[in-house]
Enzyme design. Structure first.
Site, PDB file in Angstrom:
ATOM      1  N   GLU A 119      96.569  88.052  -1.614  1.00  0.00           N
ATOM      2  CA  GLU A 119      97.840  87.761  -2.269  1.00  0.00           C
ATOM      3  C   GLU A 119      98.970  87.746  -1.252  1.00  0.00           C
ATOM      4  O   GLU A 119      99.014  88.590  -0.366  1.00  0.00           O
ATOM      5  CB  GLU A 119      98.134  88.834  -3.335  1.00  0.00           C
ATOM      6  CG  GLU A 119      97.122  88.885  -4.461  1.00  0.00           C
ATOM      7  CD  GLU A 119      97.136  87.642  -5.345  1.00  0.00           C
ATOM      8  OE1 GLU A 119      98.117  86.867  -5.277  1.00  0.00           O
ATOM      9  OE2 GLU A 119      96.163  87.449  -6.101  1.00  0.00           O
ATOM     10  N   ARG A 177      99.582  90.759 -20.098  1.00  0.00           N
ATOM     11  CA  ARG A 177      98.974  89.801 -21.034  1.00  0.00           C
ATOM     12  C   ARG A 177      98.081  90.520 -22.035  1.00  0.00           C
ATOM     13  O   ARG A 177      97.972  90.137 -23.196  1.00  0.00           O
ATOM     14  CB  ARG A 177      98.161  88.792 -20.198  1.00  0.00           C
ATOM     15  CG  ARG A 177      97.358  87.761 -20.962  1.00  0.00           C
ATOM     16  CD  ARG A 177      96.589  86.847 -19.978  1.00  0.00           C
ATOM     17  NE  ARG A 177      95.665  87.567 -19.120  1.00  0.00           N
ATOM     18  CZ  ARG A 177      94.397  87.889 -19.453  1.00  0.00           C
ATOM     19  NH1 ARG A 177      93.899  87.553 -20.625  1.00  0.00           N
ATOM     20  NH2 ARG A 177      93.626  88.550 -18.596  1.00  0.00           N
ATOM     21  N   CYS A 181      97.308  94.939 -11.065  1.00  0.00           N
ATOM     22  CA  CYS A 181      97.101  94.678  -9.638  1.00  0.00           C
ATOM     23  C   CYS A 181      98.423  94.434  -8.939  1.00  0.00           C
ATOM     24  O   CYS A 181      98.710  95.022  -7.894  1.00  0.00           O
ATOM     25  CB  CYS A 181      96.157  93.486  -9.448  1.00  0.00           C
ATOM     26  SG  CYS A 181      94.486  93.880  -9.989  1.00  0.00           S
ATOM     27  N   HIS A 186      92.451  89.661  -4.424  1.00  0.00           N
ATOM     28  CA  HIS A 186      91.773  89.470  -5.711  1.00  0.00           C
ATOM     29  C   HIS A 186      90.387  88.855  -5.493  1.00  0.00           C
ATOM     30  O   HIS A 186      90.221  87.955  -4.658  1.00  0.00           O
ATOM     31  CB  HIS A 186      92.593  88.553  -6.621  1.00  0.00           C
ATOM     32  CG  HIS A 186      93.472  89.298  -7.574  1.00  0.00           C
ATOM     33  ND1 HIS A 186      94.840  89.148  -7.626  1.00  0.00           N
ATOM     34  CD2 HIS A 186      93.157  90.216  -8.542  1.00  0.00           C
ATOM     35  CE1 HIS A 186      95.326  89.931  -8.578  1.00  0.00           C
ATOM     36  NE2 HIS A 186      94.339  90.591  -9.155  1.00  0.00           N
TER      37      HIS A 186
END
Ligand code: PCA
Length: 205
Positions: A80, A90, A143, A167
């Protein structure tokens, strides 16, 4: 000896395993030249995960922090680039928290960049045919939250520790019985990827 802190998450979102934890457990058994690897297994719990990682940073003062997590729909291993100061979940975490548009640290900077050598990591992975790419969003779930909190802690304390987040896609056993198509990598590939990321990060120290 350089000290590397490697973190991973437990399973969430209906999964029974998390590729990040599978990689962490495998890496724990490997020895690296001139490096000690300290591992931290994190719960998918908004508050506990953050407290645990900050406590470990204060205790051990690592030279490098590599945080791992699952990104189940991705095809590639993705270092990232940036952590942003927002929690917008979410789905609830494993204890039911589901913040919407909250700051991770009130009044703190909007974002922090990874200080891991993300281009070298991607190049190192591609050189051995592991699909990899830089990601420009770690999402707004656990994360990104841990990534942001670590970068903010390092900045606030003016520490030179290199840190960042990677990830990982699903591993094959997670998708084999799913109703729809999902990308996945082999367990061995995911473990090899993390190993290459550690070596690339150390080489830059
Ligand atoms: N992935 C989630 C949280 C835990 C994990 O492994 C995320 O991408 O935020």
């Amino acid at each position: 000896m350089k000290k590397v802190l490697l973190t991973a998450f437990e399973a969430f979102d209906g999964e029974t395993i998390n590729p990040s934890m599978e990689a962490l457990l495998a890496i724990k058994k490997i020895s690296f030249d001139g490096v000690t690897i300290d591992v931290l297994e994190l719960p998918v719990d908004r508050f506990v995960a953050l407290a645990m990682v900050l406590e470990r940073l204060r205790e051990t003062r690592p030279d490098v922090v590599i945080m791992l997590g699952e990104a189940g729909r991705r095809y590639r291993v993705t270092p990232e680039r940036v952590a942003i100061n927002v929690d917008d979940f979410r789905i609830p975490d494993n204890v039911g928290n589901q913040p919407k548009g909250e700051a991770i640290v009130e009044g703190a900077p909007v974002a922090y960049f990874s200080t891991l050598p993300i281009y070298e990591i991607v190049d190192g992975l591609k050189a051995v045919n592991i699909p990899a790419a830089i990601s420009n969003s770690a999402g707004t779930y656990l994360c990104n939250r841990i990534f942001y909190a670590v970068m903010h802690h390092l900045a606030e304390n003016q520490l030179t520790t290199r840190a960042g987040f990677i990830h990982l896609p699903y591993i094959h056993e997670q998708v084999i019985d799913k109703k729809y198509d999902f990308p996945s990598l082999s367990r061995e590939t995911v473990i090899a990827a993390v190993r290459i990321a550690i070596e690339a990060s150390i080489a830059r120290e």
